[in-house]
Design an enzyme around this catalytic site. Structure first.
Site, PDB file in Angstrom:
ATOM      1  N   GLU A 261       0.881  -1.156   0.000  1.00 17.36           N
ATOM      2  CA  GLU A 261       0.000   0.000   0.000  1.00 17.36           C
ATOM      3  C   GLU A 261       0.921   1.208   0.000  1.00 17.36           C
ATOM      4  OE1 GLU A 261      -2.020   2.580   0.216  1.00 17.36           O
ATOM      5  OE2 GLU A 261      -2.650   2.321   2.268  1.00 17.36           O
ATOM      6  N   CYS A 295      -1.889   9.103   2.365  1.00 17.86           N
ATOM      7  CA  CYS A 295      -1.579   8.586   1.030  1.00 17.86           C
ATOM      8  C   CYS A 295      -2.714   8.929   0.074  1.00 17.86           C
ATOM      9  CB  CYS A 295      -1.289   7.093   1.072  1.00 17.86           C
ATOM     10  SG  CYS A 295      -2.633   6.180   1.770  1.00 17.86           S
TER      11      CYS A 295
HETATM   12  C1  UN1 Z   1      -3.101   6.200   4.390  1.00 13.33           C
HETATM   13  O1  UN1 Z   1      -2.930   7.405   4.266  1.00 13.33           O
HETATM   14  O2  UN1 Z   1      -2.124   5.394   4.405  1.00 13.33           O
HETATM   15  O3  UN1 Z   1      -8.843   6.934   3.048  1.00 13.33           O
HETATM   16  C2  UN1 Z   1      -4.416   5.567   4.631  1.00 13.33           C
HETATM   17  C3  UN1 Z   1      -8.231   7.525   3.916  1.00 13.33           C
HETATM   18  C4  UN1 Z   1      -7.978   6.796   5.217  1.00 13.33           C
HETATM   19  C5  UN1 Z   1      -6.788   5.922   5.128  1.00 13.33           C
HETATM   20  C6  UN1 Z   1      -5.573   6.523   4.536  1.00 13.33           C
HETATM   21  N1  UN1 Z   1      -9.126   6.009   5.534  1.00 13.33           N
HETATM   22  O4  UN1 Z   1      -7.827   8.666   3.782  1.00 13.33           O
END
Ligand code: UN1
Length: 505
Positions: A261, A295
């Site tokens: 991820e 992310c």
């Molecule tokens: C991340 O930034 O690694 O969708 C995960 C989102 C959160 C998860 C982000 N539920 O922004």
């Protein structure tokens, strides 16, 4: 601070925790965790050493043998207890996340809620680890598949979601019958230690010890040892694409499985028919939330020419209202960046923007006060601006324009990553095109909401340099199990498949 005490965080903390070991670690190399909002020390942590890591791997393997034999719904029951314990500590955990990582308390509460939600999901899942039954081509034969526990799972998480991403992996892995070794970011070890204390208090009564364990280390040879260990048939990694590529290579060399991820370069397409009353708050949350360090944070806005002036004005107006400061203060909407490296990257990016001819519309400055604060920034750029291709983990968003929806989608997909995407449109044709095979190439595609803030019920992850992994809901659990195809002959003949005759008497 009372909440630290309640979470078992003391001045000195170990880097290794299992439920049969309170803490250990290499005190000689202990490091201090600081509050990014004021640089004040919070606590120190002694990282894991070589023998800690060996022990953890052996214990996790032994625990797997026993845990994998506990019936899945019973495993679910322990996860339910964990969810309840985390509910009780929700407020304290959120405060700790805000203190250590710098995201505002509302978002920190949301993160702990994700832990609770995925645990609840996993409890239900523990009775639904279904395999298919197929009609066999041979008579008096039964053909089906079953899903079996895999192995201890190594879960490496990033600083930006100090607890939720562990939970997406660990809660699902545990109901699937696996044990979990967690290597959190050493930028946010305290939240991980607090979670492990809660886990230990619950699992003290469980029939199997060491289902969940924790080791904090940034020692490269030790990390490599973990990643290369055959103990872990699955390594789940959340972090940068650069590190993800190294891990993928190492794990693939031993033919282990990776669940990656990695980054995103997420864009929002704002079309001619977009409702800006929806788009503006969604963009501000997606760009400024977690100080642009998700992310799923917005990096690019691809805006129809007819909307761009209005949107720029509204966004700059909204950006000026974003109050920055102590993440624990209720009126604050944006906390600091995680550390000095992040501030340096922000500064370097501003320099690069100047050199490459981008036009800063608002923000564009480091805030002169103690703590890693920078202003959220909007930059107007041409379609071929080189930085549009790069993910940089800072709150800088590029605005570029388009005139046909095909061009917007082409710009949208012309990057290396493929995590989250969104379109604001009231035009059904445009929306359906965005969702078709000719549309967004991302793992997540949203309509009239921003790209960040995904719910746990769906599978989370993305394509291309995001790494292809899927975590959390839907059927992401399958990555944590091994599939076995079973054929049973319950007759007194031995017909071969494909009608092959092989006569021996
Ligand atoms: C991340 O930034 O690694 O969708 C995960 C989102 C959160 C998860 C982000 N539920 O922004």
């Amino acid at each position: 601070m009372d909440f630290l005490q309640r979470l078992g965080i003391t001045e000195k903390n170990g880097g290794v925790y299992t439920d049969s070991l309170s803490w250990q670690g290499n005190a000689k190399h202990s490091f201090t965790v600081v509050n990014p909002a004021n640089m004040a020390p919070i606590a120190s942590v002694s990282p894991a050493n070589e023998s800690d890591i060996e022990n953890i791997m052996v214990q996790s393997e032994q625990a797997f043998t026993a845990w994998s034999q506990v019936p899945a719904p019973k495993r679910g029951e322990w996860v339910r207890r964990l969810a309840n314990a985390i509910r009780e500590h929700k407020a304290d955990l959120a405060k700790l996340i805000a203190l250590e990582m710098g995201k505002i308390e509302a978002e920190s509460l949301g993160e702990v809620q994700e832990v609770i939600d995925i645990a609840d999901f996993a409890v239900g899942l523990s009775r639904q680890l279904y395999g298919n039954t197929m009609g066999s081509e041979r008579s008096q034969h039964r053909l089906y598949e079953q899903w079996l526990p895999l192995s201890p799972v190594l879960v490496i998480t990033a600083f930006n979601f100090p607890v939720a991403v562990w939970a997406w992996n660990a809660m699902i892995a545990a109901v699937c019958g696996n044990t979990v070794v967690w290597k959190p970011s050493s930028k946010t070890p305290l939240a991980a230690i607090a979670i492990q204390h809660i886990v230990n208090s619950v699992m003290a009564e469980a029939p199997v010890k060491n289902v969940f364990s924790l080791c904090v280390t940034e020692d490269q040879p030790l990390l490599q040892h973990l990643v290369n260990a055959k103990t872990f048939q699955l390594v789940s990694f959340t972090g940068s694409t650069a590190v993800g590529k190294i891990i993928a290579e190492q794990v693939s060399k031993r033919l282990g499985r990776c669940l990656l991820e990695l980054g995103g370069n997420n864009a929002v397409i704002v079309t001619e028919s977009a409702d800006l009353n929806l788009a503006v708050p969604a963009i501000v949350f997606g760009a400024v939330g977690t100080s642009g360090q998700r992310c799923t944070s917005i990096r690019r806005l691809i805006v129809h020419k007819s909307q761009v002036e209005k949107l720029k004005e509204k966004l700059c107006h909204a950006y000026k209202q974003v109050k920055q400061g102590d993440p624990l203060s209720p009126s604050v909407l944006m906390g600091p960046l995680i550390d000095q490296h992040a501030v340096d990257l922000y500064k370097k990016t501003l320099d690069d923007i100047m050199k490459l001819g981008g036009k800063v519309l608002c923000g564009g400055m480091v805030v002169e006060k103690k703590g890693y604060f920078v202003l959220p920034t909007l930059v107007e750029v041409a379609n071929d601006f080189p930085l549009l291709l790069e993910e940089r983990f800072v709150p800088i968003v590029y605005i570029t324009t388009y005139d046909t929806i095909k061009k917007a989608i082409q710009l949208h997909n012309a990057v290396y990553h493929g995590l989250a995407s969104s379109i604001f449109s009231q035009n059904l044709g445009e929306v359906e095109l965005f969702l078709s095979s000719q549309g967004s190439d991302c793992g997540i595609a949203n309509v009239n909401i921003g790209p960040s803030g995904a719910e746990i019920g769906g599978a989370f992850g993305g394509e291309k340099e995001t790494g292809g992994g899927r975590e959390a809901g839907s059927d992401a659990w399958k990555a944590y199990m091994r599939r076995q195809t079973v054929t049973i002959n319950w007759g007194d003949k031995l017909p071969l498949s494909q009608g092959i005759e092989f006569d021996i008497h």
